[in-house]
Enzyme design. Sequence first.
Site, PDB file in Angstrom:
ATOM      1  N   SER A   1       0.858  -1.175   0.000  1.00  0.00           N
ATOM      2  CA  SER A   1       0.000   0.000   0.000  1.00  0.00           C
ATOM      3  C   SER A   1       0.896   1.228   0.000  1.00  0.00           C
ATOM      4  O   SER A   1       1.972   1.185  -0.614  1.00  0.00           O
ATOM      5  CB  SER A   1      -0.924  -0.061   1.221  1.00  0.00           C
ATOM      6  OG  SER A   1      -1.924   0.921   1.162  1.00  0.00           O
TER       7      SER A   1
ATOM      8  N   HIS B   1      -2.601  -1.195  -3.427  1.00  0.00           N
ATOM      9  CA  HIS B   1      -3.679  -0.215  -3.238  1.00  0.00           C
ATOM     10  C   HIS B   1      -3.361   1.020  -4.052  1.00  0.00           C
ATOM     11  O   HIS B   1      -2.227   1.493  -4.039  1.00  0.00           O
ATOM     12  CB  HIS B   1      -3.782   0.199  -1.774  1.00  0.00           C
ATOM     13  CG  HIS B   1      -4.181  -0.910  -0.870  1.00  0.00           C
ATOM     14  ND1 HIS B   1      -4.010  -0.863   0.488  1.00  0.00           N
ATOM     15  CD2 HIS B   1      -4.778  -2.105  -1.118  1.00  0.00           C
ATOM     16  CE1 HIS B   1      -4.472  -1.970   1.038  1.00  0.00           C
ATOM     17  NE2 HIS B   1      -4.923  -2.742   0.085  1.00  0.00           N
TER      18      HIS B   1
ATOM     19  N   ASP C   1      -4.878  -4.294   5.809  1.00  0.00           N
ATOM     20  CA  ASP C   1      -5.045  -5.289   4.758  1.00  0.00           C
ATOM     21  C   ASP C   1      -3.800  -6.170   4.665  1.00  0.00           C
ATOM     22  O   ASP C   1      -2.678  -5.696   4.851  1.00  0.00           O
ATOM     23  CB  ASP C   1      -5.288  -4.563   3.426  1.00  0.00           C
ATOM     24  CG  ASP C   1      -5.959  -5.452   2.399  1.00  0.00           C
ATOM     25  OD1 ASP C   1      -6.508  -6.500   2.784  1.00  0.00           O
ATOM     26  OD2 ASP C   1      -5.947  -5.079   1.206  1.00  0.00           O
TER      27      ASP C   1
END
Lengths: 193, 269
Positions: free
Chosen positions: A18, A45, A138
């Site tokens: 991310s 992401h 996540d």
Amino acid sequence: MEENSVSQHCELLLIGGSAGSLEVLFKLLPQLRPALPFPVILVLHRRNSAESSLSELLSTKSTAVTGEVEDKDVIAPGHLYLAPADYHLLIEKDHSFSLDDSEKINFSRPSIDVTFESAAEVYGPGIVALLLSGANEDGTHGLLTIKEAGGRTIAQDPESAQMPFMPHYAMTHHAVDHVFAPQQMVHFINNLA
Amino acid sequence: MIEDEDIELLLTDLFDIYGYDFTSYSRASLKRRIVRLCSLDKFPSFAELRYKVRTDVHYLKRFVEEITVNVTEMFRDPLFYKALREDVLPILGTKPFIRIWHAGCSTGEEVYSMSILLKEADLLKKSLLYATDLNPSVLEKVRKGIFPLNQMKQYSESYIASGGHRDFSTYYTANYGQAKFDKELSEKIIISTHNLVSDSSFNEFDLILCRNVLIYFDKDLQDRVLKLFDDSLGSLGYLALGTKETLKFSAIQNKFKQLNREKIWKKIV
């Protein structure tokens, strides 16, 4: 680090990241040996308005980059696949991809957990999974599922991460076998077979 | 932990008892939806979920709604809508009458987006939009034309990015956190249940939109549905799919030509 031939075995390399993970990949990808004998799947992401510029950017760093996955693409060794923006990326038993545009998970679509859990069902102990920098939870659940299925999990050393939260969260939830700085990751991946 | 064999049993039940055929849905996604529902509705075991589905027809309705994906938005992928505006509607506008099919339309955000495009091209009067889905309850939302107000900022941005020039808020009335879209936009929408797996062609269309529906089907079912679309398109009709879906490698690919970068194909045979 001593690695015997069993632990060097890899059928699928998963990389989740991310915020702050791109700079790691830019360092990592050019140093990987060409024609890795297994497929690599990247779940990152990002904004969904980003179009395909990310895959173009990544393909300047590695010739293995196949671009964003399209529905039902078949997974083959030596390729580096990128989860498309705004879809979850799932893996079928016949080693093909399927896409899913259902609800966001951990405020994310693609979600790292979704792909990791799906891969664990199909590739189980053959998986090596890497979780990079990020400011999100996540990936942790996905890593735990992979561990349960017998795969190996690695987190980026939070010390080296622009956003330490994501790898740190995975470590504190006992989802991680190894903690590596980017240069150690290169060495580890290049020794997988 | 739900085993693959459990899923097979459940799918057999659904077909035998209710006639719903999910056996050709992509397994990875379907299984994930079932596992999710099992935990969402707090079933202590898979067997209890299965029993509920077998015996409770009200729960069946919820089950089908939840394992199918009903996530949609207005003007999703604005450049796709821009291509419709610039490359497709001017051609369709030359026809005396325009028939459009939104197959698997879910709650109808895309149907209303299309209605707005047609109105702005001054074509809505001579158009009919067929909105179909296998879930009756989502179709009820299409009929009402009411969407959450908190989505409107994003929809308005997408609308502008699709080449819209008006003030998006003129298309709806805001009330109690809801946006009710103008009646004029829904007057030309015809709503009906239709199951792409089991139902056949029901009309001839100039444009079929089926975006992010085929991703939930396996290769064989995708081919069957694409053939259904081919049978339902007039000559020189258009077929529009989701951004990651393709006609490539399908049985009908030679009868279609891709328009441009967006996933819109023109029937050439």
